[in-house]
Scaffold this motif. Structure first.
Motif, PDB file in Angstrom:
ATOM      1  N   VAL A   1       0.882  -1.180   0.000  1.00  0.00           N
ATOM      2  CA  VAL A   1       0.000   0.000   0.000  1.00  0.00           C
ATOM      3  C   VAL A   1       0.915   1.225   0.000  1.00  0.00           C
ATOM      4  CG1 VAL A   1      -1.882   1.193   1.200  1.00  0.00           C
ATOM      5  CG2 VAL A   1      -1.658  -1.306   1.382  1.00  0.00           C
ATOM      6  N   PRO A   2       0.970   1.963  -1.122  1.00  0.00           N
ATOM      7  CA  PRO A   2       1.969   3.032  -1.257  1.00  0.00           C
ATOM      8  C   PRO A   2       1.978   4.040  -0.107  1.00  0.00           C
ATOM      9  CG  PRO A   2       0.900   2.630  -3.352  1.00  0.00           C
ATOM     10  CD  PRO A   2       0.175   1.793  -2.346  1.00  0.00           C
ATOM     11  N   GLU A   3       0.826   4.500   0.323  1.00  0.00           N
ATOM     12  CA  GLU A   3       0.763   5.515   1.374  1.00  0.00           C
ATOM     13  C   GLU A   3       1.346   4.974   2.688  1.00  0.00           C
ATOM     14  OE1 GLU A   3       0.183   8.581   0.952  1.00  0.00           O
ATOM     15  OE2 GLU A   3       0.252   9.096   3.093  1.00  0.00           O
ATOM     16  N   VAL A   4       1.006   3.725   2.975  1.00  0.00           N
ATOM     17  CA  VAL A   4       1.526   3.087   4.195  1.00  0.00           C
ATOM     18  C   VAL A   4       3.050   2.940   4.079  1.00  0.00           C
ATOM     19  CG1 VAL A   4       1.497   0.958   5.577  1.00  0.00           C
ATOM     20  CG2 VAL A   4      -0.643   1.864   4.633  1.00  0.00           C
ATOM     21  N   ALA A   5       3.510   2.545   2.886  1.00  0.00           N
ATOM     22  CA  ALA A   5       4.949   2.353   2.668  1.00  0.00           C
ATOM     23  C   ALA A   5       5.714   3.644   2.942  1.00  0.00           C
ATOM     24  CB  ALA A   5       5.214   1.873   1.238  1.00  0.00           C
ATOM     25  N   SER A   6       5.236   4.785   2.410  1.00  0.00           N
ATOM     26  CA  SER A   6       5.987   6.030   2.622  1.00  0.00           C
ATOM     27  C   SER A   6       6.018   6.411   4.092  1.00  0.00           C
ATOM     28  CB  SER A   6       5.478   7.203   1.785  1.00  0.00           C
ATOM     29  OG  SER A   6       4.315   6.910   1.129  1.00  0.00           O
ATOM     30  N   ARG A   7       4.903   6.189   4.790  1.00  0.00           N
ATOM     31  CA  ARG A   7       4.880   6.539   6.216  1.00  0.00           C
ATOM     32  C   ARG A   7       5.880   5.701   7.013  1.00  0.00           C
ATOM     33  NH1 ARG A   7       0.098   9.430   7.933  1.00  0.00           N
ATOM     34  NH2 ARG A   7      -0.953  10.065   6.042  1.00  0.00           N
ATOM     35  N   ILE A   8       5.964   4.419   6.684  1.00  0.00           N
ATOM     36  CA  ILE A   8       6.912   3.566   7.431  1.00  0.00           C
ATOM     37  C   ILE A   8       8.356   3.959   7.100  1.00  0.00           C
ATOM     38  CG2 ILE A   8       7.632   1.187   7.962  1.00  0.00           C
ATOM     39  CD1 ILE A   8       4.827   0.250   7.270  1.00  0.00           C
ATOM     40  N   HIS A   9       8.603   4.337   5.821  1.00  0.00           N
ATOM     41  CA  HIS A   9       9.952   4.819   5.468  1.00  0.00           C
ATOM     42  C   HIS A   9      10.330   6.018   6.343  1.00  0.00           C
ATOM     43  CE1 HIS A   9      10.835   2.221   2.146  1.00  0.00           C
ATOM     44  NE2 HIS A   9       9.847   2.654   1.381  1.00  0.00           N
ATOM     45  N   VAL A  10       9.376   6.962   6.499  1.00  0.00           N
ATOM     46  CA  VAL A  10       9.647   8.167   7.309  1.00  0.00           C
ATOM     47  C   VAL A  10      10.004   7.755   8.734  1.00  0.00           C
ATOM     48  CG1 VAL A  10       8.622  10.260   8.304  1.00  0.00           C
ATOM     49  CG2 VAL A  10       8.196   9.688   5.912  1.00  0.00           C
ATOM     50  N   GLU A  11       9.263   6.790   9.268  1.00  0.00           N
ATOM     51  CA  GLU A  11       9.517   6.356  10.654  1.00  0.00           C
ATOM     52  C   GLU A  11      10.892   5.701  10.802  1.00  0.00           C
ATOM     53  OE1 GLU A  11       6.321   3.769  11.842  1.00  0.00           O
ATOM     54  OE2 GLU A  11       4.851   5.355  11.485  1.00  0.00           O
ATOM     55  N   ASN A  12      11.319   4.954   9.780  1.00  0.00           N
ATOM     56  CA  ASN A  12      12.507   4.101   9.945  1.00  0.00           C
ATOM     57  C   ASN A  12      13.811   4.659   9.404  1.00  0.00           C
ATOM     58  OD1 ASN A  12      10.835   2.293  11.123  1.00  0.00           O
ATOM     59  ND2 ASN A  12      10.736   0.879   9.392  1.00  0.00           N
ATOM     60  N   ILE A  13      13.737   5.615   8.474  1.00  0.00           N
ATOM     61  CA  ILE A  13      14.943   5.958   7.718  1.00  0.00           C
ATOM     62  C   ILE A  13      16.114   6.408   8.597  1.00  0.00           C
ATOM     63  CG2 ILE A  13      14.145   8.332   7.125  1.00  0.00           C
ATOM     64  CD1 ILE A  13      16.050   6.151   4.666  1.00  0.00           C
ATOM     65  N   SER A  14      15.849   7.249   9.594  1.00  0.00           N
ATOM     66  CA  SER A  14      16.954   7.771  10.425  1.00  0.00           C
ATOM     67  C   SER A  14      17.644   6.643  11.174  1.00  0.00           C
ATOM     68  CB  SER A  14      16.443   8.807  11.426  1.00  0.00           C
ATOM     69  OG  SER A  14      15.847   9.852  10.730  1.00  0.00           O
TER      70      SER A  14
END
Ligand code: KG4
Ligand code: ZN
Length: 343
Positions: A44-57
């Motif tokens: 789910v693209p929207e969910v994917a971007s949100r999880i990226h934001v949470e995890n990237i750092s």
């Protein structure tokens, strides 16, 4: 010595790696979101971007810590610019630009598919001219590289990518997401029972998988109507033999015609055990072309492969700027859109 950071967020893996001289992986951190997307039966693209934001750092920090280096040691930052999901890509692009701005480091925007190809540099010295069979959830391409960092698409799919077809057929068979690995396993237990039509394409080296996917749907409907129970393993077997048989046949024909020094497999579907077996057997018959099959760890999405491609981009001085943005339909370097339509 060149130390590169790679950042990859094109789909559902948040990844960061530190690679020395394009070959030596000091760290390769991949945070997968598969558990979440499995609940929905696909990414789910929207969910994917949100999880990226949470995890990237945290993923970037872990990559630096594991490699025992700091940002001061990094020579350049390679990141996936495209192709992929725009929201997902955007997170990696912003992370790369922020680090580049804060530490005054050059940027290397990388095409995800070139990353898959250069993943092979971890296991072999790439020899040119080289042919790559790039097979993933979004792509099925035969790529010709006359020289290093020189790409020409010889054939592609105008409908589904092979990984996408695996995932869709798996979904219809109730095997969950991602479908490729489960289908691979199921097919091993299957027998030659069902017949599926060989995919037809206009171009000699083009691929097509949506007709095959529809044929599987029709087969299931037909069997149901006749009151027959579907043998899932046999359907997986028929789909896999037909899809891979056609793809390997075309690849081998292209190898015979172009005679590259090396044939490399690339992308998530390169993890498929039957594809690895089929291509090995077929290439045993051909002299003069070395076959390279990447190990499992660099088949599916990761950031080490982005740093490996980044190393070549670095040597070619293919630096980006802060104006570069995520590009979901990004073509390979030197690839011309008109090539698809004129050939
Ligand atoms: O390269 P990748 O990780 O992501 C993209 O760039 O798309 O490839 C993911 C794709 C998915 O469609 C997945 O089902 C497929 O690779 N895949 C496989 C296998 N492992 C992953 N397909 C067939 N057999 C496998 N063993
Ligand atoms: Zn990929």
């Amino acid at each position: 010595m060149t130390l590169l950071m790679g950042i990859e967020t094109s789909c559902d893996e948040t990844a960061c790696a530190i690679v020395r001289d394009g070959k030596e992986i000091l760290s390769n951190i991949v945070s997968s979101q598969i558990n979440v997307h499995t609940l929905y039966g696909g990414v789910v693209p929207e969910v994917a971007s949100r999880i990226h934001v949470e995890n990237i750092s945290a993923v970037i920090e872990e990559a630096l810590n594991t490699a025992k280096v700091t940002m001061d040691d990094i020579d350049a930052i390679a990141y996936t610019q495209g192709p992929g999901l725009v929201g997902s890509l955007h997170v990696g692009v912003q992370a790369a630009k922020t680090l580049a701005f804060a530490w005054n480091k050059p940027l290397l925007p990388i095409n995800h598919m070139t990353g898959h190809i250069y993943a092979n540099a971890f296991v072999a010295d790439l020899q040119f001219p080289l042919m790559a069979l790039v097979v993933s959830g979004g792509h099925s391409e035969l790529v010709w590289m006359q020289n290093d960092w020189d790409f020409k698409v010889l054939g592609t799919t105008f409908d589904d990518a092979i990984g996408e077809a695996y995932d869709k057929v798996a979904r219809v068979l109730g095997l969950g997401y991602p479908g490729g690995p489960v289908m691979d396993k199921m097919a091993k237990e299957g027998k030659p029972h069902y017949h599926l039509p060989t995919p037809k394409t206009a171009g000699e080296y083009d691929f097509s998988f949506s007709g095959l996917k529809s044929a599987v749907l029709q087969l299931i409907e037909r069997e149901k109507k006749q009151g027959n129970e579907i043998n899932v393993a046999d359907v997986a077997y028929a789909f896999q033999e037909t899809a891979l048989g056609s793809m390997v046949g075309k690849t081998v024909a292209a190898v015979r015609a172009y005679q590259p020094k090396m044939l490399v497999l690339a992308g998530g579907v390169a993890a498929n055990s039957r594809l690895r077996q089929m291509i090995t057997e077929a290439m045993n018959e051909i002299e003069g072309t070395q076959l390279v099959i990447p190990p499992m760890y660099c088949c599916t999405d990761n950031a080490a492969m982005i740093a490996a491609a980044g190393y070549t981009a670095y040597r070619h001085q293919a630096f980006g700027s802060f104006r570069d943005a995520a590009d979901p339909g990004l073509l390979m370097p030197g690839e011309n859109q008109s090539f698809f339509h004129n050939n």
